[in-house]
Design an enzyme around this catalytic site. Structure first.
Site, PDB file in Angstrom:
ATOM      1  N   CYS A   1     -51.556 -17.180  10.576  1.00  0.00           N
ATOM      2  CA  CYS A   1     -50.360 -17.344   9.538  1.00  0.00           C
ATOM      3  C   CYS A   1     -49.236 -17.608   9.804  1.00  0.00           C
ATOM      4  CB  CYS A   1     -50.638 -16.220   8.565  1.00  0.00           C
ATOM      5  SG  CYS A   1     -50.837 -14.529   9.241  1.00  0.00           S
TER       6      CYS A   1
ATOM      7  N   GLN B   1     -43.445  -9.433  10.162  1.00  0.00           N
ATOM      8  CA  GLN B   1     -44.573  -9.924   9.130  1.00  0.00           C
ATOM      9  C   GLN B   1     -45.024  -8.841   8.252  1.00  0.00           C
ATOM     10  OE1 GLN B   1     -46.491 -11.656  13.357  1.00  0.00           O
ATOM     11  NE2 GLN B   1     -48.168 -11.589  11.766  1.00  0.00           N
TER      12      GLN B   1
ATOM     13  N   ARG C   1     -44.873  -5.917  12.319  1.00  0.00           N
ATOM     14  CA  ARG C   1     -45.344  -5.746  11.094  1.00  0.00           C
ATOM     15  C   ARG C   1     -44.325  -4.866  10.505  1.00  0.00           C
ATOM     16  NH1 ARG C   1     -49.057  -8.157   8.772  1.00  0.00           N
ATOM     17  NH2 ARG C   1     -50.880  -7.466  10.237  1.00  0.00           N
TER      18      ARG C   1
ATOM     19  N   HIS D   1     -44.074 -14.018   6.239  1.00  0.00           N
ATOM     20  CA  HIS D   1     -43.697 -13.800   7.549  1.00  0.00           C
ATOM     21  C   HIS D   1     -42.473 -14.546   7.891  1.00  0.00           C
ATOM     22  CE1 HIS D   1     -47.663 -11.723   7.665  1.00  0.00           C
ATOM     23  NE2 HIS D   1     -48.377 -12.517   8.072  1.00  0.00           N
TER      24      HIS D   1
HETATM   25  P1  NAP Z   1     -58.789  -9.113   2.220  1.00  0.00           P
HETATM   26  O1  NAP Z   1     -57.724  -9.064   1.217  1.00  0.00           O
HETATM   27  O2  NAP Z   1     -59.142  -7.659   2.657  1.00  0.00           O
HETATM   28  O3  NAP Z   1     -60.241  -9.668   1.488  1.00  0.00           O
HETATM   29  C1  NAP Z   1     -61.336  -9.760   2.144  1.00  0.00           C
HETATM   30  C2  NAP Z   1     -62.674  -9.408   1.380  1.00  0.00           C
HETATM   31  O4  NAP Z   1     -62.464  -7.989   1.198  1.00  0.00           O
HETATM   32  C3  NAP Z   1     -62.561  -9.647  -0.140  1.00  0.00           C
HETATM   33  O5  NAP Z   1     -63.136 -10.885  -0.247  1.00  0.00           O
HETATM   34  C4  NAP Z   1     -63.526  -8.764  -0.786  1.00  0.00           C
HETATM   35  O6  NAP Z   1     -64.829  -9.008  -0.534  1.00  0.00           O
HETATM   36  C5  NAP Z   1     -63.175  -7.254   0.130  1.00  0.00           C
HETATM   37  N1  NAP Z   1     -62.387  -6.355  -0.503  1.00  0.00           N
HETATM   38  C6  NAP Z   1     -62.494  -5.184  -0.199  1.00  0.00           C
HETATM   39  N2  NAP Z   1     -61.477  -4.427  -0.850  1.00  0.00           N
HETATM   40  C7  NAP Z   1     -60.825  -5.351  -1.937  1.00  0.00           C
HETATM   41  C8  NAP Z   1     -59.679  -5.182  -2.720  1.00  0.00           C
HETATM   42  N3  NAP Z   1     -59.371  -3.991  -2.914  1.00  0.00           N
HETATM   43  N4  NAP Z   1     -59.303  -6.269  -3.280  1.00  0.00           N
HETATM   44  C9  NAP Z   1     -59.795  -7.669  -3.183  1.00  0.00           C
HETATM   45  N5  NAP Z   1     -60.794  -7.732  -1.959  1.00  0.00           N
HETATM   46  C10 NAP Z   1     -61.275  -6.479  -1.542  1.00  0.00           C
HETATM   47  O7  NAP Z   1     -58.540 -10.019   3.401  1.00  0.00           O
HETATM   48  P2  NAP Z   1     -57.615 -11.310   3.187  1.00  0.00           P
HETATM   49  O8  NAP Z   1     -56.269 -10.845   3.544  1.00  0.00           O
HETATM   50  O9  NAP Z   1     -57.712 -12.102   2.131  1.00  0.00           O
HETATM   51  O10 NAP Z   1     -58.071 -12.003   4.716  1.00  0.00           O
HETATM   52  C11 NAP Z   1     -59.347 -12.902   4.570  1.00  0.00           C
HETATM   53  C12 NAP Z   1     -59.196 -13.721   5.755  1.00  0.00           C
HETATM   54  O11 NAP Z   1     -58.182 -14.536   6.049  1.00  0.00           O
HETATM   55  C13 NAP Z   1     -59.464 -12.766   7.275  1.00  0.00           C
HETATM   56  O12 NAP Z   1     -60.096 -13.452   8.207  1.00  0.00           O
HETATM   57  C14 NAP Z   1     -57.911 -13.021   7.767  1.00  0.00           C
HETATM   58  O13 NAP Z   1     -57.576 -12.825   8.848  1.00  0.00           O
HETATM   59  C15 NAP Z   1     -57.659 -14.330   7.263  1.00  0.00           C
HETATM   60  N6  NAP Z   1     -56.046 -14.503   6.991  1.00  0.00           N
HETATM   61  C16 NAP Z   1     -55.507 -13.636   6.459  1.00  0.00           C
HETATM   62  C17 NAP Z   1     -54.057 -13.960   5.811  1.00  0.00           C
HETATM   63  C18 NAP Z   1     -53.100 -13.165   5.215  1.00  0.00           C
HETATM   64  O14 NAP Z   1     -51.981 -13.293   5.053  1.00  0.00           O
HETATM   65  N7  NAP Z   1     -53.741 -12.101   4.585  1.00  0.00           N
HETATM   66  C19 NAP Z   1     -53.637 -15.301   6.760  1.00  0.00           C
HETATM   67  C20 NAP Z   1     -54.299 -15.859   7.261  1.00  0.00           C
HETATM   68  C21 NAP Z   1     -55.717 -15.716   7.438  1.00  0.00           C
HETATM   69  P3  NAP Z   1     -66.148  -9.083  -1.490  1.00  0.00           P
HETATM   70  O15 NAP Z   1     -65.713  -9.471  -2.836  1.00  0.00           O
HETATM   71  O16 NAP Z   1     -67.303  -9.400  -1.146  1.00  0.00           O
HETATM   72  O17 NAP Z   1     -66.207  -7.224  -1.578  1.00  0.00           O
END
Ligand code: NAP
Length: 389
Positions: free
Chosen positions: A146, A173, A285, A292
């Protein structure tokens, strides 16, 4: 390597749609009417069998949530977009390909980014790299880190012009970079810190050092349950100058990505038979919710007038916004509060540094959930469909 011809209305599987990146992706796909020209099936790793989500503009092909770990169900998709995270990619991608699946895999996680048969997608910056790969039958399209993507959306013009001799960045970040649970944890901590000193704050005569002492004591007293998402460290009212794994050489994985991914996105490095541009970072962070930011130091290959640099940034892409290097413009335009939820990538504090005329300072900020995560994924879907050229 070749993919089967795409159906006029491709079947698209969405995994990880309820996470932080996935939610923003759903919002953007609704806004841009990406659902109009696809048949959507939603997958889940935790609630398969339940009704699929109702998302504005999306007529689901399958009303039931399919199991995100079911390779046979995934195999019926022409395109899979996953925001589920790295562990999911590690577990599913290989078995799916081994089962003979030849579709397009569009992924927000870092796992496949540096693979030779994967392209890091950021089309306003590297469309030529994407087009060449498409013509060669590549089918793995991975969103970049990101911070890297937001940086390149702002100052990619300098790279495109071949002006960068080296770059150093210090990042700031947001909690959302860690995902949805990290944002919740940060807010709960802020609430607990406020509650700790509310009575003292209500009393204008209370001593500020007493308030400060109680806040620090509360930060130090947070339990492991209250600090699980940042490895036991409270982010509320704090900062953490380390992001992602320890590489054992004094750098974090996040810092390594800055150099490796920037070069790969720009089509530089051994994979392309060209020298890499040295890039180094210190990644930090901070306790903000979204966006960011980064302070960038460039050594340019020559002395370029500031007016020319301003023009290059303004003309590179419709989202990069040049901010004059003045106090009020900076305070009002170059902040997370201003940028969160927008596609804009402001670039400001542009000035020559004391070290010499080739040394350039800039500061840029972007909503890392948009250009840094969701937006390149949905645009790749449209590029595959031939809608973005
Ligand atoms: P995240 O919010 O933790 O979501 C990932 C998965 O976690 C969801 O699809 C869900 O799967 C589960 N989950 C568990 N607890 C949750 C809750 N309270 N609310 C919503 N979902 C929950 O992760 P993310 O930040 O979207 O990141 C996903 C990917 O994108 C990672 O590989 C990360 O490195 C990448 N990424 C993130 C960012 C960023 O800024 N966050 C930027 C670039 C790339 P289920 O529905 O199957 O349970």
């Amino acid at each position: 390597m070749s993919q089967p011809a795409l159906q006029p209305v491709p079947r698209v599987g969405l995994v990880g749609w309820r996470g932080m990146v996935g939610s923003v992706l759903m919002q953007r796909m609704s806004e841009e009417r990406d659902f109009d020209a696809i048949e959507t099936t939603f997958f889940s790793t935790s609630t398969a069998g339940k009704p699929a989500p109702k998302i504005t503009g999306c007529k689901v092909f399958d009303p039931i949530l399919r199991d995100g770990n079911d390779v046979n169900a995934l195999k019926t998709m022409d395109i899979i977009i996953t925001c589920q995270g790295g562990d999911y990619t590690k577990a599913i991608y290989k078995p799916l390909r081994e089962a003979g699946w030849k579709g397009h895999w569009i992924d927000a996680s870092k796992i496949l980014r540096m693979d030779d048969d994967a392209i890091i997608i950021l089309d306003p910056i590297n469309m030529p790299v994407i087009k060449t790969a498409l013509s060669k039958g590549i089918s793995n399209w991975i969103g970049g880190n990101c911070t890297v993507s937001c940086m390149l959306m702002g100052v990619g013009a300098l790279y495109k012009a071949g002006l960068v001799e080296w770059m150093q960045t210090s990042t700031y970040q947001a909690a959302s970079g860690g995902g949805a649970p990290n944002m919740r944890e940060l807010l709960v901590q802020y609430g607990a810190l406020y509650a700790e000193v509310k009575d003292l704050l209500d009393d204008p005569a209370s001593a500020i050092l007493e308030i400060d002492r109680k806040v620090t004591a509360k930060q130090r007293a947070f339990t492991p349950e209250e600090t699980t998402n940042f490895r036991g460290i409270p982010l509320g009212g704090n900062l953490i100058p380390w992001i992602d794994a320890d590489r054992g050489d004094g750098t974090s994985l996040e810092e390594w990505k800055g150099g490796a991914e920037t070069n790969k996105i720009m089509g530089l490095g051994s994979m392309f038979g060209t020298p890499e541009i040295p890039i180094d970072s210190t990644c930090v962070r901070i306790g903000s919710m979204r966006c960011h930011s980064q302070s960038l130091t460039f050594k340019l290959k020559k002395d370029v007038p500031l007016a020319d640099i301003e023009d290059m940034i303004k003309n590179d892409n419709p989202w990069a916004k040049f901010v004059p290097n003045e106090r009020v413009a900076t305070e009002t335009q170059l902040t997370a509060k201003n940028v969160a939820g927008t596609m804009n990538i402001p670039v400001g504090r542009v000035r020559k540094l004391a070290m010499g005329p080739e040394y350039l300072g800039t500061f840029t900020i972007g909503d890392q959930l948009l250009w840094g995560a969701a937006e390149p994924l949905r645009r790749m879907l449209r590029i595959i469909q031939g809608d973005i050229a």
